[in-house]
Design a protein around this motif. Structure first.
Motif, PDB file in Angstrom:
ATOM      1  N   ARG A  89       0.812  -1.213   0.000  1.00 35.40           N
ATOM      2  CA  ARG A  89       0.000   0.000   0.000  1.00 35.40           C
ATOM      3  C   ARG A  89       0.845   1.263   0.000  1.00 35.40           C
ATOM      4  NH1 ARG A  89      -3.266  -1.993   5.262  1.00 35.40           N
ATOM      5  NH2 ARG A  89      -4.875  -3.234   4.239  1.00 35.40           N
ATOM      6  N   THR A 134       0.601   1.928  -5.380  1.00 33.16           N
ATOM      7  CA  THR A 134       1.288   2.147  -4.110  1.00 33.16           C
ATOM      8  C   THR A 134       1.587   3.631  -3.917  1.00 33.16           C
ATOM      9  OG1 THR A 134       2.293  -0.036  -4.169  1.00 33.16           O
ATOM     10  CG2 THR A 134       3.388   1.623  -2.811  1.00 33.16           C
ATOM     11  N   GLU A 187      -0.686  -5.072   2.797  1.00 31.61           N
ATOM     12  CA  GLU A 187      -1.970  -5.439   3.381  1.00 31.61           C
ATOM     13  C   GLU A 187      -1.836  -6.348   4.587  1.00 31.61           C
ATOM     14  OE1 GLU A 187      -4.837  -5.511  -0.579  1.00 31.61           O
ATOM     15  OE2 GLU A 187      -3.710  -7.307   0.002  1.00 31.61           O
ATOM     16  N   THR A 237      -5.440   4.359   1.785  1.00 35.98           N
ATOM     17  CA  THR A 237      -4.787   3.148   1.264  1.00 35.98           C
ATOM     18  C   THR A 237      -5.691   1.938   1.420  1.00 35.98           C
ATOM     19  OG1 THR A 237      -3.651   2.487   3.287  1.00 35.98           O
ATOM     20  CG2 THR A 237      -2.534   4.117   1.898  1.00 35.98           C
TER      21      THR A 237
END
Lengths: 377, 377, 377, 377
Positions: free
Chosen positions: C158, C244, C268, D224
Motif C-alpha cells: 500500500r 502504491t 496489506e 490506502t
C-alpha cells in the motif's frame, strides 16, 4: 469504592522517595493521604504534612506519636509506608505490624538477617500485610516475564543474567560529597555498598521472574575508588534451588550507564530480555526462532501485565507508575484480593541473607556459601 | 607495489573459515593467493586449490608437502595462514616458523600452555611474524578504543566488563548435531568448551583495549545442558597487572543473543562501550558529561582507526573487513612497518594459560589463581 | 573457475570510489584487475594503474585509448566499470557497449532522459550487460525484503516511505568548500542537488523492493542554505504503477543523521523496515502480530539473501560487500546466469526521468506530473 | 497548599481518556476530583462519579446540569476538563469559559475554524484559561528541545521533520470494527481522518519546539484502504512564518510502527531528535560534532525540563505523567504563575485551520495554501 487511608513515615520535604510514594499511592485514586510523620525534625514534619493536606491531628512529630495516635482511631490508616533511613526500618515496621497495621517498607527491610526473620514471624503472627518496595517487579512487562516463565513458555530456566550498573558514583573527585560518601561508609550503610543498594533489586528480580530462590552464591567485591571502605563494584555467581545458574553484576562506577538495570532469562525453549530504561518492551526469542518484541498493551498479554497497564500500546509508562502498581496490588490485598507477585517480608529477609553471604564470600576469596536465611534452609 | 604471496593450510571447500581468510587476504589487493594445502583429503585439496586459481605445482596435498615445496622456492609465500583443526595448530605453526615463514595462526594457537611457550620462543628465534587471528581487535572502533585508553582519554582503567554470549547451542534437541557436539567433548575440544571457543576472544579484547594483561582469575563454569561434559556457560572475574577489575561472561545457551560480543571499559575519567553487532560506533561518556557516539570515519579519530576504515562515515564495515584489517597489518609488518596492535604469539600463550587456569579455578570452587603463563610471571 | 578480467575508468589515486570498486571486484576472487584508465591526467593514471598491478600495456592514459587497446585483444576485459565524473558517463558507457563490452556504470547513468533512453537502446542492441551501481540494493537483507514482497508475504504493497537524509552539508561556513559546493552548482551537478545525489538511491530502492515503478510524482525542494542554487532538502510524494503510495525525504542538512538511508514498506498483511546503518537486520511485523527481527544469515532466508551472505549470523557485513555483491551478480551474469535483481539501464533512465520531473514539479508548486521516461509510458 | 478543585465532563466508565485525565490531575496531589458529568447516559454518569468519590450533589447527569450546579457554588471547581466526543467540544468549552471557568479541552478544540476563532475570542474576553491537551508537548525532553531552540543552541531552525505513523488501523479485515470505522467516516470524524486524529499532534509539536507558526502548506492524502472515505495516510509539506521548511508524515496503516511519533529539528548549528517511544532522551548533535544523548534528569537541563521531572536520571517517566505535567502547568497558571508552554486556544484554532487547509490542498493536487486562521493572517 471509598479511598483507602494511607500514612507515611519519612519522605519529608526535599526527599526523593517521598514524592515517589505520594504519587504511587495517589495516582490511581486508591489511597487518601491521611496521616504522616514525615520528618525526624518534628515541627518540620508536622508543617509539611499539613501543607500536603493532612489534617492537623494526624500530622505527627515522630513515628511513635503516629503509632499511638492511629492505633486507637476508628478511621486508622489502612496502610503505613516506612520510608525512613535504613537502620530504622526494622523497629518501625515491627511496631506497626504488631499494632495491626499493613506496612509497605522501603528496602532494605532490615540491617541483619536476624531482624529480617523476626519481621517474617511478626508479620505472620499479625496476619497483616508486610510488603517490601521492590518496585521494579511491578512493571507490567516484568510481570509478563514472570507469567511467561510460570506458563512454561521458555521451558525450565537454565540461566539468569542480570545487571544493575550505573556510573553516578564514578567521579573520585566527588566521592566525598555527603550524598555519595555515606553509601560506602560501613557506619552508615552497613556491611555492603553497591550490592546492598542496587544489586539487591537485581537479585530480587531474578527470583521474581524465575519463580525460584537463591540457594548458594560466590561473590567478588571491589572498591575501584580506593578510598571507599565498601564495594562500588560487585559480581555474584549463584545457583537457585531448582538448579538455575545465576550471574549478577552491579557497579556504581560504570560511567556512561545511566540506570543500567537489565535482566536476561534463558530457558530450555526460549530467552527473555528486559531493561529498566525501556521498560515497556519485553524481548522474547523462541529457541530456533526469530526475536520478537512484546509491547506493553498489546493483545494477549498475561493477566497481570494487562491489569497493570494504564494507557494503550506504545504509550510509555515509567518508574513512578511501577511504584503505583505496588500500591494497586496493596489496595487489592487490603481489600482481600491477594496478588501473588507482591514482594513481602520473606523477600526482604532473603535479600538480607544474600547481602551478608556475599560480603562473607567476597572476603573469603569467592568461596561458595549457602545464601539462605536459616529459617528457609 | 607488487602483491605479496600468500598460502593457506586448511580452509577447504565448504569450510566457513576458508572464505573469510581468502576475502581478508585479497579484499585490499595486498596478497596473491599463491599456494595451499586446503584439505586433509589430498586430492580434494589439490583440486580445490587449482579451481581457486593456484598453480598446479603449488596446490599441495598436505602441509608437509607444502612446507617442502615452498621452502626452497625463490618466490616462496610471504605469509602462511594456518586454518586447520585446533589440535594441529601447534606443529604446523612451529614447523613453518622454523623454516622461516611468517605465520597467521587461527585461534587457539595451541592446546597447552607449554606448546604456547614453545611457539613464543620459536617465533622469537626465527625473527618471523607469528600472528594469531584475534580479528575482532582489528575493527577500527576497537582500535580507536585502545588508542583512547593509550592517550589517557578515560584515565586509569578501573574496570572492564565483557560478554561473548550467544544462544546458538541452546537447543538441547540439537545437542547431538555433530557440528555442535564436538565443542563440548573434551576429546575433541580440549579442556574447555564455550570459554575456549568464544570467551577467549573477549579476554583478549579486554587486554587489547586496556593495554594490560590478566594476572589472576576466578571462574565459574556450568553445563546448563547436562549431557555436556564441557561448559556451555562461564563467568570469569579477573584482575589485571595494573589492578583493573575484570568481569567476563560467555555463554552458548543465551537464546536470543545472536552474536553477543560486547565490551565496556570504565576509567577514572570516562567510559567506553562497543558491541560487535554494531561495530562502527564506539560509545563514549566523559565523567560528568553526556554520552557521545563516536562514528567510524568521523574526523579526528586516532590514526589506527582512521587507517583501517575504507569507506566514509556511516557506511558500515563488518566482520570480513576486520579480518582483512589483520591482513593489512600483516602486509605492513612483512614490509617492515610493524603495527603494534597485531595479536601475536604472546597473546596466544596468554589465552591458553587463561583457559587452563579458568578450568582449574572452576573445578576448585572458584578459587583465585595466577593466570599467567610461567614465562611471563 | 578462472577469474574474469576487469577494467576501470576513473577511480584514480585519492578518489573514494576507486577503492570501493577494487574491493568490490576483488573481494570474492571473481575478477582480476586487468586494465584501467584511472585518471584524467594520463601519466598519473598509467603510473597508478601499474602500481596497482596492471600490466604496462593495459595501463591506459584515457578511456579512448583503453577502448582502442582492449577491443582488439583476445583477452579483452569482461567488464568495464565507469567511475568518472557524472557528465562523462553517457559517452563512455555508450562507446563501450557499442564495442561489445559489459559495463557497470556509476550513478547517475546519464545527465538527461534522452541520453538515458539512448543507453537503454544501445544496451539492448549490443546484447551486453549495462548495470548501474545502485549498490544498496545488493545488501542481503534488501534482497530478502524484495523476495518477501515478491512472495506475497506482506500482501499487496500500500505504502512505501523512504529517507536518505544526512547532515554532512549542514555547515554553512563550510558551504564554499569545493568538495561540497559543486553539488549545489547547476554547472557541475546538473538540474538537481541532493535529490539527484542521494534521494535517487532511495527512489530506486522503493521500486526495487516493491517490484513496481514510479508513475507520477509531486516534489517540494528547498535550499535551506540560501546561497545554494540547487536544493539541499527535498520531499517527494509519488504513486507507483500498481497504486502504491510513496513518500521520500532526502536532505543534506539533517545534522546528526550520519547516513540516514532507510525504507519502510507497508502492505496489506505486514510491514518491513530496513536501515542502511544496521544493514544486517530486517524488521518485519505481520498484521496483528509481533515485530520480528530477521537476521542476515538465519535459517530459511530467501535464496537471494542467503547467496549474498558470506559469514554467519550476526557477523555484520557492510557497505563494501554490498558493492561486492553487485560484482558477484555481474560475474554470474557474464557467465550466463542472470540475476534478476541487478540494476540496469532501465533503472538508470527511470532515475533520470524522476530527477527531471521532480525539478519541474517543485518549480511549479508541487504539481503532480508523469515521472516516467517517454519510452516507458 | 490546599488542593484545587477539578471537574470533568466525559471520560465515563470504560473510556480510555477518563483514567488518563484522572491520573494526570491527581498524580501530583494538586487537584481534588470534585465534580463530574461523566457519561451521556445521566444515571450511569452519576453513579460512576460517586463510585470515584465525588459527592452526590456534584455527580451530574450532563454538562448543562454541571454548569448550572457549579457556577453558583462558592467552592466551584477551579478547572473543568472537557473529554466528550469531538463535535461537542465547542459548545461545552464556550459555555464554561463564558461562565468564568478555566477549561482544559481535549483536542480537537472545535470542528471548524470559525468555532475555533470564537473560542479564542471568548477565552480572551473571559480572562480565563483555555488550554488544549497537546500533552506530548509536556514531556520534559520536549520542553528541553523547545528551550534549546529558544536559547539559540541550534541556531536558526532551517528544517523540521515529524512523523506520527502507527499501524493499528492497517488490518482491512478489521476496518469495519466500530472503534476504527468512525475515524474514517466524515459524518463522525469531520473533514479529515488520520491527519486530524494524530498528525495534528505532530504539527503542534513542530510549532511548539520551533517557536514558530505554520504559514503555508501543501498536502497529499491517501486512503490506502479503499473503503475509507477519509485519509489513512497523509504527507504535509509546510513553511513556517520564519521560513523554516517542514515535513510531516502521518499514517495509520504503517504496520509495525507502534506509536511512531517522532520529531527532528535541524538548525544552523545543530540538530535535535526526539521520539515518543523513548521520551526520556533527547538526541543532540552540534554541527561538526558528535551526537550526544541528553537524559531527562541530568544536571544542567533548562528550567522547564527540570521542573517537570519527578524522578532521577534514567528512571523513565511516560505518557501519563506528560498529561500530569499539563495539570501541573494548569495548577500553576490557576494560581497565577503562567507557564508559557501551555497549549492554548490559539493553538487549537491554528490546528483546525491546518486540518481544513490540508484537506483542501490535497483535494486540489497539492497546491500550496495559506494555512493560518483568518484572525492570525
Amino acid at each position: 469504592m471509598a479511598k483507602l487511608k494511607w500514612g507515611m513515615i519519612g519522605g519529608g520535604e526535599g526527599s526523593q522517595i517521598g514524592p515517589a510514594h505520594r504519587l504511587g499511592a495517589q495516582a490511581d485514586g486508591l489511597f487518601e493521604f491521611a496521616a504522616g510523620a514525615l520528618d525526624h525534625r518534628a515541627d518540620l514534619g508536622r508543617d509539611y504534612a499539613q501543607r500536603l493536606g493532612i489534617a492537623a491531628d494526624r500530622a505527627y512529630g515522630d513515628w511513635q506519636e503516629m503509632l499511638a495516635g492511629e492505633k486507637n482511631r476508628a478511621d486508622r490508616v489502612d496502610l503505613v509506608t516506612v520510608a525512613t533511613p535504613n537502620s530504622t526500618h526494622f523497629e518501625i515496621t515491627k511496631a506497626f505490624l504488631e499494632a495491626g497495621f499493613n506496612v509497605l517498607c522501603e528496602k532494605p527491610m532490615t540491617m541483619t538477617v536476624e531482624e529480617g526473620e523476626e519481621i517474617v514471624r511478626v508479620a505472620e503472627a499479625s496476619g497483616k500485610i508486610c510488603a517490601v518496595n521492590y518496585c521494579y517487579s511491578a512493571y507490567p512487562m516484568v510481570r509478563q516475564a514472570r507469567a511467561m516463565v510460570g506458563a512454561g513458555e521458555i521451558g525450565k530456566v537454565r540461566l539468569v543474567v542480570t545487571n544493575f550498573s550505573h556510573g553516578h558514583h564514578g567521579d573520585a573527585t566527588d566521592a566525598e560529597n555527603p550524598r555519595v560518601r555515606w553509601r560506602y561508609d560501613p557506619k552508615m550503610a552497613g556491611v555492603s555498598g553497591q550490592f546492598a543498594d542496587c544489586g539487591i533489586h537485581a537479585l530480587h528480580m531474578a527470583s521474581f521472574i524465575c519463580r525460584d530462590e537463591v540457594r548458594t552464591l560466590s561473590a567478588d567485591f571491589a572498591s575501584t575508588i580506593s578510598s571507599r571502605e565498601l564495594e562500588d563494584d560487585a559480581m555474584l555467581n549463584f545457583r537457585m534451588e531448582g538448579g538455575t545458574v545465576g550471574r549478577l553484576w552491579t557497579s556504581s562506577v560504570a560511567i556512561g550507564r545511566q540506570h543500567g538495570f537489565d535482566i536476561q532469562v534463558f530457558g530450555e525453549t526460549g530467552g527473555l530480555r528486559w531493561a529498566s530504561e525501556q521498560p515497556n518492551q519485553l524481548i522474547y526469542t523462541p529457541v530456533g526462532g526469530r526475536t520478537q518484541i512484546i509491547e506493553k498493551g498489546e493483545g494477549g498479554l498475561h493477566e497481570d501485565a494487562q491489569r497493570l497497564s494504564r494507557v494503550s500500546i506504545a504509550h510509555p509508562e515509567g518508574f513512578p507508575l511501577a511504584v503505583a502498581n505496588i500500591y494497586c496490588d496493596l489496595a487489592d490485598a487490603i481489600r482481600g484480593e491477594v496478588r501473588e507477585g507482591l514482594p513481602n517480608a520473606s523477600d526482604g529477609v532473603r535479600s538480607m541473607a544474600a547481602v551478608h553471604t556475599a560480603v562473607a564470600s567476597a572476603k573469603d576469596g569467592g568461596v561458595w556459601m549457602d545464601a539462605r536465611p536459616p529459617m528457609f534452609r
